[in-house]
Design a protein around this motif. Structure first.
Motif, PDB file in Angstrom:
ATOM      1  N   ARG A  27      86.915 -48.847 -81.215  1.00 37.89           N
ATOM      2  CA  ARG A  27      85.532 -48.372 -81.050  1.00 37.89           C
ATOM      3  C   ARG A  27      85.454 -47.326 -79.945  1.00 37.89           C
ATOM      4  O   ARG A  27      84.777 -46.311 -80.086  1.00 37.89           O
ATOM      5  CB  ARG A  27      84.613 -49.548 -80.742  1.00 37.89           C
ATOM      6  N   ILE A  28      86.148 -47.565 -78.848  1.00 35.80           N
ATOM      7  CA  ILE A  28      86.157 -46.591 -77.746  1.00 35.80           C
ATOM      8  C   ILE A  28      86.796 -45.286 -78.202  1.00 35.80           C
ATOM      9  O   ILE A  28      86.280 -44.203 -77.905  1.00 35.80           O
ATOM     10  CB  ILE A  28      86.881 -47.182 -76.522  1.00 35.80           C
ATOM     11  N   LEU A  35      82.086 -38.017 -79.069  1.00 36.20           N
ATOM     12  CA  LEU A  35      81.627 -37.316 -77.879  1.00 36.20           C
ATOM     13  C   LEU A  35      82.266 -35.937 -77.782  1.00 36.20           C
ATOM     14  O   LEU A  35      81.586 -34.954 -77.455  1.00 36.20           O
ATOM     15  CB  LEU A  35      81.941 -38.126 -76.619  1.00 36.20           C
ATOM     16  N   ALA A  36      83.536 -35.837 -78.107  1.00 36.44           N
ATOM     17  CA  ALA A  36      84.213 -34.535 -78.080  1.00 36.44           C
ATOM     18  C   ALA A  36      83.566 -33.575 -79.082  1.00 36.44           C
ATOM     19  O   ALA A  36      83.366 -32.392 -78.771  1.00 36.44           O
ATOM     20  CB  ALA A  36      85.702 -34.698 -78.387  1.00 36.44           C
ATOM     21  N   ARG A  37      83.213 -34.067 -80.279  1.00 34.49           N
ATOM     22  CA  ARG A  37      82.550 -33.208 -81.272  1.00 34.49           C
ATOM     23  C   ARG A  37      81.169 -32.773 -80.791  1.00 34.49           C
ATOM     24  O   ARG A  37      80.773 -31.618 -80.962  1.00 34.49           O
ATOM     25  CB  ARG A  37      82.439 -33.936 -82.614  1.00 34.49           C
ATOM     26  N   VAL A  38      80.439 -33.687 -80.178  1.00 32.76           N
ATOM     27  CA  VAL A  38      79.115 -33.341 -79.658  1.00 32.76           C
ATOM     28  C   VAL A  38      79.242 -32.286 -78.566  1.00 32.76           C
ATOM     29  O   VAL A  38      78.462 -31.328 -78.513  1.00 32.76           O
ATOM     30  CB  VAL A  38      78.381 -34.600 -79.144  1.00 32.76           C
TER      31      VAL A  38
END
Length: 97
Positions: A27-28, A35-38
Motif C-alpha cells: 500500500r505504501i 504521489l509521484a504521478r501527482v
C-alpha cells in the motif's frame, strides 16, 4: 494436545502479522507511485501557467557545511527544501565538493 493447539495458534498469528505487514508495504509503495504521478502533473501545470518556485535559501546550510557540521547541514537542507534524508545527504555531498 494443548501444546499443539498453542503452536498452531501462534503460527496463525505470525502468518497474519506477516501478511498484514506485506499488505502495508504494498500500500505504501502504491501511494508513493501515486504521489509521484501527482507531483509530475503539478509540475507540468505549474510550468504551463508560468509559475516558478524560488530556489530555497541555502546560505545557512552552506555555512554549516563550511564549519564541518555535515549532520546539521543535512537537517537544515531538509527543513529548507522538504527533501528526504537520502536526497538531502546527496545534495550536501554535492555542495561539499
Amino acid at each position: 494436545m494443548d501444546v499443539g493447539l498453542l503452536l498452531l495458534s501462534a503460527a496463525v498469528l505470525i502468518g497474519a502479522v506477516v501478511l498484514t505487514a506485506t499488505s502495508g508495504d504494498r500500500r505504501i509503495a502504491r501511494l508513493d507511485r501515486r504521489l509521484a504521478r501527482v507531483e509530475q502533473k503539478l509540475d507540468a501545470i505549474a510550468a504551463g501557467v508560468g509559475v516558478e518556485l524560488p530556489e530555497p535559501e541555502l546560505g545557512h546550510v552552506k555555512a554549516l557545511l563550511a564549519e564541518g557540521k555535515k549532520i546539521q547541514a543535512v537537517r537544515a537542507y531538509r527543513e529548507a527544501t522538504g527533501a528526504d534524508l537520502k536526497e538531502a545527504a546527496q545534495a550536501i555531498d554535492q555542495l561539499g565538493t
